[in-house]
Write an enzyme that holds these catalytic residues in place. Structure first.
Site, PDB file in Angstrom:
ATOM      1  N   HIS A 146     -70.263 -89.601-128.003  1.00  0.00           N
ATOM      2  CA  HIS A 146     -69.229 -88.562-128.014  1.00  0.00           C
ATOM      3  C   HIS A 146     -69.446 -87.569-126.861  1.00  0.00           C
ATOM      4  O   HIS A 146     -68.516 -87.274-126.099  1.00  0.00           O
ATOM      5  CB  HIS A 146     -69.285 -87.841-129.365  1.00  0.00           C
ATOM      6  N   GLU A 147     -70.663 -87.086-126.728  1.00  0.00           N
ATOM      7  CA  GLU A 147     -70.951 -86.086-125.701  1.00  0.00           C
ATOM      8  C   GLU A 147     -70.972 -86.682-124.304  1.00  0.00           C
ATOM      9  O   GLU A 147     -70.641 -85.995-123.327  1.00  0.00           O
ATOM     10  CB  GLU A 147     -72.282 -85.398-126.007  1.00  0.00           C
ATOM     11  N   HIS A 150     -67.491 -86.392-123.068  1.00  0.00           N
ATOM     12  CA  HIS A 150     -67.176 -85.049-122.555  1.00  0.00           C
ATOM     13  C   HIS A 150     -67.800 -84.829-121.183  1.00  0.00           C
ATOM     14  O   HIS A 150     -67.147 -84.315-120.262  1.00  0.00           O
ATOM     15  CB  HIS A 150     -67.711 -83.980-123.513  1.00  0.00           C
TER      16      HIS A 150
END
Length: 494
Positions: A146-147, A150
């Site tokens: 997920h990160e 980003h």
């Protein structure tokens, strides 16, 4: 309720960590060196929260963010569309889940919880301790992916990347990226959307990839394991009714439950479900054999209305019921194995008419929900199980994969299967929850950027747009909080 040992362990561990941190920071001789050590390694400690941040991976993130700019533009643009759809979809899903929870609370229907797509997971309560490794590993990997989304998207949009980190909150691990806030505020709302939506987009892709691995696992493991021949026993619980000299052993291959063929684990579960829902099957026994094996015994009724006719507490004899043309309620105490072995399964006497030999369909007379199940696991003698079918399902672990060589582990396919299922569910859940328009989640920034990109011409005043966003975030936060609170109550209090 949450088990007391779990609560004591978690609270005791965090108290010890926080106490040690407080003592070191209050020590005149150790404070400076301790704080320098925390700063050097990027560590920070607060109540129930441990955090580590580093710049070691910055070069790798920049390498990913500058790889094939055109492809990354298309990739994160798809992620932006998905993130916006997920934001609206998550609200619908949470609303539906909340209605299901309220219905279950009002009607007290235990089956309603199984239909809920989102459930609160509490380790040690509705998550077995044996599954904790899968659970926390899947959460950590889902958080890291997920990160990474980003971080790479931010570098692609020329936003400065400061570092990457991992944290532990209470017992749940997670990850984060540190971006330069000023750069984020200077880029356009569409560019912001690509960055903010990248996390849920990567979680969705991870879930799809895990599903593909799970679906293609038989083909992937084909050189080492084969499937479609039965369900391989990988573990039998010590307190399992299937444990014993005539029971199941690790390495046994189950091929049949009664007359239901078993080719894989799904067949095993399906057959047990059918056996549990349907009435007990009978077995064809000739009149001569019935007369030879039966012996007189007193018949009495149990409290549930069923009949018992074996009064000698034998572990080998079972009361069977049958009917003939004169009397529809006859009972005989018979040795179970001699009756069942080499016998045809039946429902009525008509199923036993063969070669003009008088035969009867004798059915075990057992308590409600109790079944007599014949489990075939050649070349061993059939196991005869008496009990609730679900007890057999919960205490015996199986795999659909049979190793081609003896040195291959029978647990490896199960580990891969289980881990993929956890990745699918937890990565999907992380995508849904983070997409909710709620304070402190990705949904907050997705919503703000979406409103700036779509309503700037309709609502000219920025203050008014922020007010609309605040009201939506307030409603989304209340919806999420209600789901979590009621979900926790269902799991721990009921």
């Amino acid at each position: 309720m949450i088990p007391v040992p779990v609560v004591v362990t978690v609270l005791g561990g965090w108290c010890a960590v926080y106490l040690a941190d407080t003592l070191l920071k209050s020590s005149n001789s150790l404070k400076a060196s301790y704080e320098d050590w925390l700063l050097t390694y990027g560590l920070s400690v607060s109540p129930f929260h441990l955090r580590w941040q580093t710049a070691l991976f910055n070069r790798q993130f920049y390498s990913w963010g500058r790889w094939k700019p055109r492809f990354l533009y298309l990739w994160f643009s798809m992620g932006m569309v998905f993130g916006i759809v997920a934001m609206f979809g998550s609200v619908i899903l949470l609303g539906k889940t909340l209605l299901q929870t309220l219905t279950q609370m009002l009607t007290e229907a235990p089956k309603a919880q199984n239909d809920r797509m989102l459930q609160v997971v509490v380790p040690g309560v509705n998550l077995p301790v044996s599954q904790l490794t899968y659970f926390f590993s899947a959460i950590l990997i889902s958080g890291v992916i997920h990160e990474v989304g980003h971080g790479v998207a931010a570098i692609r949009e020329q936003v400065r990347f400061n570092g990457f980190g991992i944290f532990i909150f209470i017992v749940y691990p997670g990850a984060f990226v540190d971006l330069f806030t000023t750069h984020l505020q200077l880029i356009s709302p569409v560019q912001q959307l690509r960055i903010f939506c990248a996390g849920v987009w990567h979680n969705f892709v991870l879930g799809v990839a895990s599903f593909m691995v799970l679906f293609l696992l038989p083909a992937i493991l084909f050189p080492f394991y084969y499937t479609g021949v039965g369900a391989l026993v990988t573990e039998v619980a010590e307190d399992s009714p299937a444990n014993g000299p005539r029971g199941l052993f690790v390495g046994d291959l189950v091929t049949n439950l009664q007359d239901c063929p078993v080719y894989n684990v799904e067949d095993w579960n399906s057959c047990l479900g059918d056996i549990s829902e349907k009435s007990q099957v009978g077995y064809c026994v000739s009149a001569a054999t019935l007369q030879q094996l039966s012996f007189p015994a007193r018949v009495y009724r149990r409290l549930d209305g069923t009949v018992e006719c074996c009064s000698n507490n034998s572990l080998t004899d079972i009361c069977f019921s049958y009917s003939n043309k004169l009397d529809n309620h006859l009972y005989a105490c018979l040795p179970a194995r001699k009756v069942i072995e080499a016998s045809k399964v039946c429902r009525t006497n008509m199923d036993c008419h063969k070669d003009f030999v008088p035969s009867f369909c004798v059915t075990p007379s057992l308590e409600n929900q109790t079944r007599l199940i014949r489990v075939k696991h050649p070349p061993h003698i059939d196991m005869l199980y008496v009990g609730h079918p679900m007890h057999l399902q919960y205490t015996v672990s199986l795999s659909s994969f049979v190793p081609r060589q003896n040195f291959l582990s029978i647990d490896l396919p199960v580990v891969i299967e289980t881990f993929c299922k956890y990745l699918i569910s937890l990565s999907g859940a992380l995508a849904v929850i983070n997409a909710v328009p709620c304070f402190a989640l990705d949904g907050q920034w997705i919503l703000n950027s979406f409103l700036e990109a779509t309503l700037s011409s309709l609502i000219v005043e920025k203050q008014n747009r922020e007010l609309v966003g605040f009201l939506i975030l307030l409603a989304g936060s209340a919806l999420l909080a209600a789901n979590v609170a009621l979900g926790l109550w269902l799991v721990t209090a009921r």
